[in-house]
Design an enzyme around this catalytic site. Structure first.
Site, PDB file in Angstrom:
ATOM      1  N   CYS A 117       2.447  -4.856   7.039  1.00  0.00           N
ATOM      2  CA  CYS A 117       2.194  -4.668   5.616  1.00  0.00           C
ATOM      3  C   CYS A 117       3.382  -3.974   4.949  1.00  0.00           C
ATOM      4  CB  CYS A 117       0.915  -3.863   5.400  1.00  0.00           C
ATOM      5  SG  CYS A 117      -0.581  -4.801   5.752  1.00  0.00           S
ATOM      6  N   HIS A 129       0.825  -1.218   0.000  1.00  0.00           N
ATOM      7  CA  HIS A 129       0.000   0.000   0.000  1.00  0.00           C
ATOM      8  C   HIS A 129       0.852   1.259   0.000  1.00  0.00           C
ATOM      9  CE1 HIS A 129       0.552   1.075   4.327  1.00  0.00           C
ATOM     10  NE2 HIS A 129       0.603  -0.220   4.520  1.00  0.00           N
TER      11      HIS A 129
END
Length: 535
Positions: free
Chosen positions: A446, A427
């Site tokens: 992440c 992301h």
């Protein structure tokens, strides 16, 4: 049904063994054959795959008859050279098996030896194909699914093939694996020749410096192959370029200054680098048989990069931020399929973050973290002023938290999804300053991308005539939009501290999570030793 089939198969095996036991002797030759078959059946009974293999070939030998000499010798050569793959060479028992062949005195002995050789072969085949270790047993963050082979299929394959060619086909066949093997031999030779000499002195050396510390750096760089032989005692342009080349090949900022971080890496011993190579080979065996994909995304965690690879060539690359080095935040290792991207994403705060980080803040001040929305189980927004957060614990907190799409959203303006049970994805991020750091382990797990829009353009180019315009059209709505990928892309989250460059030279990275150290210790415990020094 599977259990019933297995039961029937076991009954057939028992009947087969019983039949062998009940057949009477009708002559010396027949008696000897039955003794061999009986011994094979008895010895194989504890392993369903081995038992099935011999049963379907009527207990004919694979290793111990006169016509099996070529297959037998091919296996013994492979077992004897197992160390050339960084395997526990002493664990396969080839020397003992040879002694048993020399001491054979009965058909029952030959039958038991037949199965012992098969078991040694299967042990070796499993190790050289898919690794010595079970990844998750070494480190819980290595959640990779290893593509283990069916041992019965492996035995059938060997029986039907030219043995030397079949044995050579077992290890990973990739260019990178062979380059790592060559590096293993090269480092072994370097160690035998005395290594790279004394460590470089000093804490920081830069252009303009002169004296003994520079000489020690110069000598180390010469021994490592980064600098041509010279007698200078000055930190000149040649030394600066050599340091820059070293920095590039070790993931360091290429400023040409030998600061504390660079000197630490320069002073890493060849033995330690050899450990990294051996671990990388084991990691490659864990992935042996996994299709990377003609197009795939390669995220090497300790390299802090994400790359799009098309037909073996890197066509896109960006820096990354990965999970911080804490037990519940380290980024895991696994492979999956990227299916879609989400433009203007909502950040649904993981419960672990909600209760560990935000609940204590809300208990002190209900109006804290005001950028986050709190909702109940029905999805209704909660009025913070009407809630006593001190009555809740991490176990019974009944609310969810989320952040609507915005420029300040924790996920930035786009996320790339490969749905998985660990809730890991790639992301964007509003925290751009972290990308300037050399070691970038700061996230909750992440993978944050330095160039997320460019990755979106690269992926959409396969399904749009104007990928930038299509992405911007979704972005400009300000609303959350899911954009499917018409061709899902394999994603591989890997952890290689030793990996060949495009030129074939091995580049090294820091073991940021300590995983390589744990893997090497486990390899040693399993019987792996450093390769023998070659004459």
């Amino acid at each position: 049904m599977a259990l019933r089939a297995q039961t029937l198969d076991n009954l057939r095996h028992v009947a087969s063994v019983a039949a062998i036991l009940l057949i009477g002797l009708t002559g010396a030759a027949q008696g000897e054959g039955l003794a061999f078959q009986q011994a094979v059946a008895e010895s194989a009974a504890s392993d369903p795959a081995v038992a099935a293999f011999y049963r379907e070939r009527d207990y004919a030998p694979l290793w111990t008859s006169g016509k099996d000499a070529a297959r037998r010798e091919a296996l013994f050569r492979a077992l004897a050279s197992a160390g050339d793959h960084g395997l526990p060479a002493g664990q396969y028992g080839d020397a003992e098996l040879r002694e048993r062949f020399a001491a054979l005195s009965s058909e029952r002995q030959r039958g038991r030896l037949e199965v012992a050789v098969t078991e040694a072969f299967l042990h070796y085949a499993k190790d050289v194909q898919t690794g010595v270790l079970v990844p998750a047993s070494v480190d819980p963050g290595i959640v990779r699914e290893v593509p283990y082979r069916d041992p019965l299929a492996t035995l059938r394959g060997l029986a039907a093939a030219e043995p030397r060619a079949y044995l050579r086909s077992l290890p990973p066949q990739s260019r990178e694996y062979e380059q790592l093997r060559r590096a293993m031999f090269s480092l072994t030779d370097t160690i035998a020749a005395g290594g790279w000499g004394a460590p470089a002195d000093g804490t920081k050396l830069e252009p303009g410096d002169s004296g003994a510390a520079v000489i020690s750096l110069r000598d180390r760089l010469i021994r490592m192959g980064y600098l041509h032989r010279t007698s200078t005692q000055d930190y000149d342009g040649a030394i600066q370029k050599a340091v820059q080349r070293f920095q590039i090949e070790h993931g360091l900022a290429p400023d040409g200054v030998a600061g504390p971080g660079t000197l630490t890496e320069i002073n890493v011993s060849p033995e330690t680098r050899l450990h990294s190579v051996l671990v990388a080979m084991e990691r490659m065996r864990w992935m042996n048989g996994i299709s990377l994909g003609k197009r795939h995304i390669w995220v090497n965690l300790p390299d802090f990069t994400a790359k799009v690879v098309d037909d073996g060539k890197v066509t896109f690359e960006t820096v990354t931020v990965v999970g911080m080095n804490q037990h519940d935040r380290r980024s895991p290792e696994f492979s999956d399929q990227m299916e879609h991207m989400v433009v203007n994403p909502t950040w649904n705060v993981p419960r672990s973050i909600t209760v560990k980080e935000y609940l204590p803040m809300l208990q002190k001040n209900p109006n804290s973290v005001g950028h986050l929305k709190i909702t109940d189980r029905r999805g209704q927004v909660v009025d913070r002023t009407q809630v006593d957060f001190t009555q809740f614990t991490a176990r019974n907190f009944p609310f969810a938290m989320s952040q609507p799409p915005s420029n300040s959203n924790a996920l930035g303006l786009v996320k790339f999804m490969f749905p998985n049970k660990w809730n890991i994805y790639l992301h964007d991020t509003p925290s751009k300053s972290l990308f300037a750091k050399e070691v970038r382990a700061f996230s909750h797990g992440c993978i944050r991308l330095g160039k997320p829009f460019d990755l979106a353009y690269t992926l959409l180019a396969r399904q749009s005539d104007d990928p930038q315009a299509e992405f911007r059209r979704h972005l400009n709505t300000g609303r959350e939009v899911t954009v499917p990928l018409t061709q899902p892309v394999p994603v591989h989250l890997v952890y290689f501290t030793a990996w060949p460059s495009a030129r074939g030279e091995i580049e090294f990275r820091r073991d940021v999570y300590g995983r390589d150290g744990r893997i090497f210790d486990a390899l040693v415990a399993a019987g792996v030793v450093l390769p023998e020094l070659r004459g």
